[in-house]
Motif scaffolding. Sequence first.
Motif, PDB file in Angstrom:
ATOM      1  N   SER A  25     -31.788 -78.460  10.792  1.00  0.00           N
ATOM      2  CA  SER A  25     -33.148 -77.995  10.512  1.00  0.00           C
ATOM      3  C   SER A  25     -34.217 -78.867  11.168  1.00  0.00           C
ATOM      4  O   SER A  25     -35.396 -78.528  11.123  1.00  0.00           O
ATOM      5  CB  SER A  25     -33.382 -77.947   9.007  1.00  0.00           C
ATOM      6  N   THR A  26     -33.848 -79.995  11.751  1.00  0.00           N
ATOM      7  CA  THR A  26     -34.797 -80.816  12.499  1.00  0.00           C
ATOM      8  C   THR A  26     -34.556 -80.589  13.986  1.00  0.00           C
ATOM      9  O   THR A  26     -33.470 -80.186  14.403  1.00  0.00           O
ATOM     10  CB  THR A  26     -34.638 -82.306  12.163  1.00  0.00           C
ATOM     11  N   TYR A  27     -35.560 -80.881  14.791  1.00  0.00           N
ATOM     12  CA  TYR A  27     -35.428 -80.525  16.208  1.00  0.00           C
ATOM     13  C   TYR A  27     -36.371 -81.348  17.079  1.00  0.00           C
ATOM     14  O   TYR A  27     -37.388 -81.871  16.620  1.00  0.00           O
ATOM     15  CB  TYR A  27     -35.700 -79.030  16.417  1.00  0.00           C
ATOM     16  N   TRP A  28     -35.980 -81.448  18.358  1.00  0.00           N
ATOM     17  CA  TRP A  28     -36.884 -81.965  19.390  1.00  0.00           C
ATOM     18  C   TRP A  28     -37.797 -80.832  19.818  1.00  0.00           C
ATOM     19  O   TRP A  28     -37.341 -79.709  20.086  1.00  0.00           O
ATOM     20  CB  TRP A  28     -36.077 -82.464  20.590  1.00  0.00           C
ATOM     21  N   SER A  29     -39.079 -81.103  19.860  1.00  0.00           N
ATOM     22  CA  SER A  29     -40.038 -80.130  20.368  1.00  0.00           C
ATOM     23  C   SER A  29     -41.002 -80.830  21.316  1.00  0.00           C
ATOM     24  O   SER A  29     -41.515 -81.915  21.009  1.00  0.00           O
ATOM     25  CB  SER A  29     -40.829 -79.495  19.222  1.00  0.00           C
ATOM     26  N   THR A  30     -41.231 -80.231  22.454  1.00  0.00           N
ATOM     27  CA  THR A  30     -42.246 -80.757  23.363  1.00  0.00           C
ATOM     28  C   THR A  30     -43.621 -80.446  22.793  1.00  0.00           C
ATOM     29  O   THR A  30     -43.786 -79.541  21.967  1.00  0.00           O
ATOM     30  CB  THR A  30     -42.102 -80.134  24.759  1.00  0.00           C
ATOM     31  N   ALA A  31     -44.607 -81.213  23.224  1.00  0.00           N
ATOM     32  CA  ALA A  31     -45.973 -80.988  22.772  1.00  0.00           C
ATOM     33  C   ALA A  31     -46.484 -79.665  23.331  1.00  0.00           C
ATOM     34  O   ALA A  31     -46.152 -79.274  24.458  1.00  0.00           O
ATOM     35  CB  ALA A  31     -46.868 -82.139  23.218  1.00  0.00           C
ATOM     36  N   TYR A  32     -47.284 -78.971  22.534  1.00  0.00           N
ATOM     37  CA  TYR A  32     -47.813 -77.696  22.991  1.00  0.00           C
ATOM     38  C   TYR A  32     -48.828 -77.925  24.112  1.00  0.00           C
ATOM     39  O   TYR A  32     -49.617 -78.869  24.088  1.00  0.00           O
ATOM     40  CB  TYR A  32     -48.430 -76.929  21.828  1.00  0.00           C
ATOM     41  N   GLY A  33     -48.759 -77.034  25.108  1.00  0.00           N
ATOM     42  CA  GLY A  33     -49.659 -77.144  26.251  1.00  0.00           C
ATOM     43  C   GLY A  33     -49.087 -77.927  27.411  1.00  0.00           C
ATOM     44  O   GLY A  33     -49.700 -77.995  28.474  1.00  0.00           O
ATOM     45  N   VAL A  34     -47.921 -78.542  27.230  1.00  0.00           N
ATOM     46  CA  VAL A  34     -47.261 -79.258  28.332  1.00  0.00           C
ATOM     47  C   VAL A  34     -46.291 -78.280  28.996  1.00  0.00           C
ATOM     48  O   VAL A  34     -45.373 -77.761  28.359  1.00  0.00           O
ATOM     49  CB  VAL A  34     -46.501 -80.494  27.819  1.00  0.00           C
ATOM     50  N   ALA A  35     -46.501 -78.037  30.269  1.00  0.00           N
ATOM     51  CA  ALA A  35     -45.781 -76.975  30.965  1.00  0.00           C
ATOM     52  C   ALA A  35     -44.357 -77.391  31.343  1.00  0.00           C
ATOM     53  O   ALA A  35     -44.039 -78.579  31.456  1.00  0.00           O
ATOM     54  CB  ALA A  35     -46.550 -76.564  32.221  1.00  0.00           C
ATOM     55  N   TYR A  36     -43.494 -76.391  31.522  1.00  0.00           N
ATOM     56  CA  TYR A  36     -42.158 -76.609  32.086  1.00  0.00           C
ATOM     57  C   TYR A  36     -42.293 -77.086  33.527  1.00  0.00           C
ATOM     58  O   TYR A  36     -43.323 -76.847  34.167  1.00  0.00           O
ATOM     59  CB  TYR A  36     -41.369 -75.293  32.052  1.00  0.00           C
ATOM     60  N   PRO A  37     -41.252 -77.745  34.059  1.00  0.00           N
ATOM     61  CA  PRO A  37     -39.954 -78.062  33.458  1.00  0.00           C
ATOM     62  C   PRO A  37     -40.045 -79.208  32.451  1.00  0.00           C
ATOM     63  O   PRO A  37     -40.956 -80.028  32.510  1.00  0.00           O
ATOM     64  CB  PRO A  37     -39.096 -78.461  34.657  1.00  0.00           C
ATOM     65  N   HIS A  38     -39.059 -79.240  31.518  1.00  0.00           N
ATOM     66  CA  HIS A  38     -38.945 -80.299  30.530  1.00  0.00           C
ATOM     67  C   HIS A  38     -37.588 -80.980  30.695  1.00  0.00           C
ATOM     68  O   HIS A  38     -36.575 -80.309  30.905  1.00  0.00           O
ATOM     69  CB  HIS A  38     -39.081 -79.740  29.115  1.00  0.00           C
ATOM     70  N   LEU A  48     -27.913 -75.756  20.095  1.00  0.00           N
ATOM     71  CA  LEU A  48     -28.431 -74.967  18.985  1.00  0.00           C
ATOM     72  C   LEU A  48     -29.948 -74.909  19.068  1.00  0.00           C
ATOM     73  O   LEU A  48     -30.620 -75.941  18.988  1.00  0.00           O
ATOM     74  CB  LEU A  48     -28.019 -75.589  17.647  1.00  0.00           C
ATOM     75  N   PRO A  49     -30.521 -73.709  19.244  1.00  0.00           N
ATOM     76  CA  PRO A  49     -31.985 -73.601  19.195  1.00  0.00           C
ATOM     77  C   PRO A  49     -32.488 -73.676  17.761  1.00  0.00           C
ATOM     78  O   PRO A  49     -31.701 -73.789  16.817  1.00  0.00           O
ATOM     79  CB  PRO A  49     -32.242 -72.216  19.810  1.00  0.00           C
ATOM     80  N   ARG A  50     -33.792 -73.621  17.577  1.00  0.00           N
ATOM     81  CA  ARG A  50     -34.374 -73.667  16.240  1.00  0.00           C
ATOM     82  C   ARG A  50     -33.918 -72.471  15.404  1.00  0.00           C
ATOM     83  O   ARG A  50     -33.582 -71.402  15.927  1.00  0.00           O
ATOM     84  CB  ARG A  50     -35.902 -73.683  16.339  1.00  0.00           C
TER      85      ARG A  50
END
Length: 759
Positions: A703-716, A734-736
Amino acid sequence: MGCFTSSKPQNFEIGNKTFLLDGKPFLIKAAEMHYTRIPAEYWEHRIRMCKSLGMNTICLYVFWNIHEQRPGEFDFEGQNDIAAFCRLAQKHGMYIMLRPGPYVCAEWEMGGLPWWLLKKKDIRLRTNNAYFLERTKLFMNEIGKQLADMQVSRGGNIIMVQVENEYGGYAVDKEYITNIRDLVKEAGFTDVPLFQCDWSSTFQLNGLNDLLWTINFGTGANIDAQFKALREARPETPLMCSEFWSGWFDHWGRKHETRDAETMVSGIRDMLDRNISFSLYMTHGGTTFGHWGGANCPPYSAMCSSYDYDAPISEAGWATPKYYKLRELLMQYADSGQVIPDVPQANPLIEISAIRFEETAPLFKNLPKAQKTETVKPMEDFEQGWGTILYRTTLPEVKEGTVLLIDEVHDWAQVYIDGQLLGYLDRRRGESSLMLPQLEAGTQLDILVEAMGRVNFDYAIHDRKGITEKVELLTENSRKELKGWQVYSFPTDAAFASRKDFQKGDRTEGPAYYRASFELEETGDVFLDMKTWGKGMVWVNGKAIGRFWKIGPQQTLYMPGCWLKKGKNEIVVLDLLGPDSAVIVGLKQPILDMLRLEEPLTHRNEGEVLNLNGEVPVTVGEMGVPNGWQEVKFNRPVSGRYFCLEALDAQDGKDNASIAELYLLGSDGRTLSRQNWQVVYADSESTDWGNFTADKVYDLQESTYWSTAYGVAYPHSLVIDLKEECTISGFRYLPRAEENAPGAIKTYKIYIKDKPFIK
């Protein structure tokens, strides 16, 4: 169902797609809370709070290690009187879902298992190990003596009993689960349904045909997706979310955790509309008093004393805005004939003016009797369960440039040379060595180690404390193990803390005990402000209140008013770092979200950019539409120490990337151990509104996850140091868990190297 608990025997059973109480459909609306985390004097208040919320059941773990702190010495009195807690629940018309383990997790020291099991070097916890099963049987029988006669069929209020806990996240061993089931039955729990809980991805790994299966997941999860596999496997079974996570727990050195109230309420509404029973974990978290907090690993991260959990009922028993939102919903779904009472008043609050400490007892001047050992051994070998331990020896002649290597520090150490502090070692950071100056033969070496809480999840629960292996001197051409140790144990009991040679004075160098008294005209709940203190523990009137650490996020300790006295009160503080000011005031509000960062939470230095130019990917591919776990196999196995995932775009076309869990597959197709993994680079991590750092991809929590900050474009990009060369044949991702899996990756590249990637 309007028939609530009384002393009259009742029948609770599993029907066709529903639970049945005396033959009539019954929807379980359970509130999880833990008797150990609530003062016994407040049990009834918290039970009434749950009833007034609209719940009809209390879900309850049993903590083996608090009941049997020494082998064969069982304690079910006072604060440990679990039967009294259950009777109070029955008094207020609440049923009980009992979860006796033997393992419970719960962010509790060693997941509820007793420390003394680790005295056996060959112990294999949560397996068919003969000694483990022998001790489990003795414990389970004692629980049976306390509670078996409280099953509803015998006039009590226990309607279901759990067998083990989330075992699919630990191992695959149906024989072991069968053995635990049999021990539960032999203890007398034969009259009510027995159940297993696990995640939607693991529930069938150890599922027994004669047990009810339930699923655990958190707020925001896609309800239909979580139960899809269970509906297919058992079309006629009643459905239940046995842990619906209302919030999350706090770690030292990480941001305070919260979860959205509307999302929680929406999920519960979805379950109620589908006739799905639930237990809200936590409805009231409370406080992990004393030394009982656990830890996660990997990476090692100890839990705060506050177990507020952002639950509907706060740590101090207050009704929060989340409480009232949920109560409004549950009143609409009340059982036939159910009366939801008014919300009880909160306990009185007080403030305490400045308590000034004018007595100190330096730790090094108050050493207990030494134990001698030729080689370093862990804390358990010295009959010590918790607290702080000092290892002392003399050094041979040391040349400049020699490295002191401590294998392994569990969990936080201070190293002294002839009484002078050399440095700190922190297990959270994987620190294990210090550079020594030139020293004469006979120099005294002191290593003071604080046990911060045994790991409560996965195989790392085999978590011995102190120094677990050895101490060595390393030079360019040699390594020498240090021997001839004196060992001093500093346990956590209040009597030990108070029996010191206290002297006048408000400050002293180094670790020390501090003592003061304060007068109260009235008692009430209060929060002790520890902001000016370093790191340690607090005892008030003989009660262990909890840990403090200036790094936060928790800066206050909840002090229940029922443990205070009119007139004179005594407080003792052990501070291993030393305070900036030896003063404590009592506040009416907690401080749970004040983080003092020692280093960035993220895994990217300022200006650092990963350069993959010239690197050749092992594979390039595209994920399928997100629907739970996905597995990718390479055309051929590849060896390397550094793994890099480059995500090129998302399934939803947006900027965000996220991963809940990531495993690498070995040459045999099995998942590799993640115990020593370390994130060395992540291009973006969101920490503004939660703990979404990249190490969440291997924290064993779906239920916990790595998430990039919103507004930061791909690639990651994400780079993991595996700490050793491995042969890798693929990966599992496993995605969210939320509907539409926000941030699910679409196109990707994988790179594997034996040397670090160039930045």
